[in-house]
Motif scaffolding. Structure first.
Motif, mmCIF file in Angstrom:
data_model
loop_
_atom_site.group_PDB
_atom_site.id
_atom_site.type_symbol
_atom_site.label_atom_id
_atom_site.label_comp_id
_atom_site.label_asym_id
_atom_site.label_seq_id
_atom_site.Cartn_x
_atom_site.Cartn_y
_atom_site.Cartn_z
ATOM 1 N N THR A 1 12.583 3.409 -1.955
ATOM 2 C CA THR A 1 12.159 4.224 -0.815
ATOM 3 C C THR A 1 11.683 3.367 0.346
ATOM 4 N N ILE A 2 10.734 2.470 0.080
ATOM 5 C CA ILE A 2 10.154 1.736 1.207
ATOM 6 C C ILE A 2 11.079 0.653 1.749
ATOM 7 N N GLN A 3 12.097 0.266 0.977
ATOM 8 C CA GLN A 3 13.120 -0.600 1.559
ATOM 9 C C GLN A 3 13.716 0.062 2.792
ATOM 10 N N GLY B 1 7.865 5.696 -10.054
ATOM 11 C CA GLY B 1 7.470 4.373 -10.519
ATOM 12 C C GLY B 1 7.921 3.285 -9.573
ATOM 13 N N PRO B 2 7.809 2.023 -10.006
ATOM 14 C CA PRO B 2 8.156 0.898 -9.125
ATOM 15 C C PRO B 2 9.591 0.924 -8.624
ATOM 16 N N TRP B 3 10.542 1.368 -9.473
ATOM 17 C CA TRP B 3 11.938 1.410 -9.028
ATOM 18 C C TRP B 3 12.093 2.363 -7.848
ATOM 19 N N GLN C 1 0.824 -1.206 0.000
ATOM 20 C CA GLN C 1 0.000 0.000 0.000
ATOM 21 C C GLN C 1 0.861 1.260 0.000
ATOM 22 N N ALA C 2 2.014 1.178 0.674
ATOM 23 C CA ALA C 2 2.929 2.320 0.682
ATOM 24 C C ALA C 2 3.442 2.608 -0.726
ATOM 25 N N GLN C 3 3.787 1.565 -1.460
ATOM 26 C CA GLN C 3 4.245 1.773 -2.830
ATOM 27 C C GLN C 3 3.145 2.363 -3.701
ATOM 28 N N GLU C 4 1.940 1.881 -3.522
ATOM 29 C CA GLU C 4 0.818 2.429 -4.291
ATOM 30 C C GLU C 4 0.634 3.910 -3.995
#
Length: 335
Positions: free
Chosen positions: A258-260, A251-253, A239-242
């Motif tokens: 970031t969330i890592q 984008g996904p990269w 959800q954080a990535q979304e």
């Protein structure tokens, strides 16, 4: 797996006195006494492995390591700027944190999470010999969680489609010029700018730092909704990535990178990277030309732990020899 506090002592203390000596003979500046905390991790802990991903290059103005192995970080917390110094006691393995500034208490509250309290290395089962050996050699690897989204997001945006040297230079120049000196005794650290300051950086200053309009515009869009983005630190990683990817230019990269760091996400494998698929493909299958699809297939035996598996592969040192020239470094500042 939770850690435990060291017994027979308060969890917070105030150290009284004047100047705090700095490693390497640097001249200290006057600073208020720090707040301190000790935390004993539930297992081996390697500060370099845990906190290393937070460093953006050897001259990162927000991050410094001392000859004694301690790590210094300057952050902009929800409570304000703060500086944190973390050291490990060799005799007990206890982590000792000292913090300065308005954000000191917040940083100390987050110290266990920063050092991987919420991470569970035992949940990881190696499925390849190379991964098993890499894990065995690094028992102190835990995944950090900073709970600070913009701190991880902005340098990740700067790293889009450029060499790491270019991105590190841009981060260094912008933080030193528009950030502020970090609280505490270390006069070399800087706290990154607040969202409003990022938004007010003139276009020519982005240009001088080597940041093209696309990346600068993405950062400007992000800081305008900074509060909403910071909420992602409390979300589940997907959800954080979304939430992050609602911003055009993220984008996904970028969201994974970031969330890592902000969420300590063990499964947030980075897709869209120029080098990672080839490294994973070469290490696990001898395929240096692997693409994202092949990488994800090779990491499929690690559901929920693909980022940890990728980190262990990178740490193994098994990377293909370079056959093509390095990505050329651009210099838009000279145009």
């Amino acid at each position: 797996m939770a850690g435990r506090f060291a017994p027979n002592r308060p969890t917070r203390t105030t150290v009284r006195g004047g100047h705090t000596p700095l490693p390497g003979g640097a001249v200290p500046r006057q600073a208020t006494a720090p707040r301190t905390r000790r935390w004993t991790p539930p297992g081996p802990l390697d500060l370099g492995l845990v906190l290393g991903p937070l460093r953006r290059g050897p001259a990162d103005p927000t991050f410094r390591t001392s000859p004694d192995g301690s790590v210094w970080r300057a952050s902009r917390t929800p409570a304000g700027p703060g500086t944190l110094r973390v050291a490990l006691r060799a005799d007990s393995g206890t982590a000792e944190g000292a913090a300065w500034g308005p954000g000191a208490e917040w940083l100390l509250d987050q110290l266990p999470a920063l050092l991987g309290e919420g991470d569970d290395p035992a949940a990881f089962t190696p499925r390849h010999r190379l991964v098993a050996v890499s894990q065995h050699r690094r028992p102190g690897l835990r995944l950090t969680r900073t709970s600070l989204v913009l701190e991880a997001l902005i340098p990740s945006i700067l790293e889009q489609k450029v060499t790491t040297d270019e991105a590190y230079r841009a981060w260094r120049l912008l933080v030193r010029k528009y950030g502020e000196p970090a609280p505490g005794p270390d006069g070399r650290l800087h706290v990154m700018p607040d969202p409003r300051t990022w938004a007010l950086i003139p276009s020519w200053e982005w240009h001088r730092a080597g940041v093209d309009n696309k990346r600068a515009s993405t950062i400007l869009r992000a800081v305008r909704v900074a509060r909403r983005l910071e909420e992602a630190a409390a979300m589940e990683p997907e959800q954080a990535q979304e939430r992050l990817e609602l911003i055009p230019g993220i984008g996904p990269w970028t969201s994974a990178e970031t969330i890592q760091r902000s969420n300590g996400a063990p499964d947030a494998v980075t897709v869209g990277d120029l080098h990672l698929p080839g490294i994973v493909g070469y290490a696990l299958a001898g395929d240096r030309h692997a693409d994202d699809a092949a990488m994800l297939e090779l990491l499929a035996p690690y559901p929920g732990q693909r980022h940890r598996a990728a980190r262990l592969i990178l740490l193994s040192g098994r990377t293909p020899a370079r056959r093509t020239p390095k990505m050329p470094r651009g210099d838009i500042a000279s145009l």
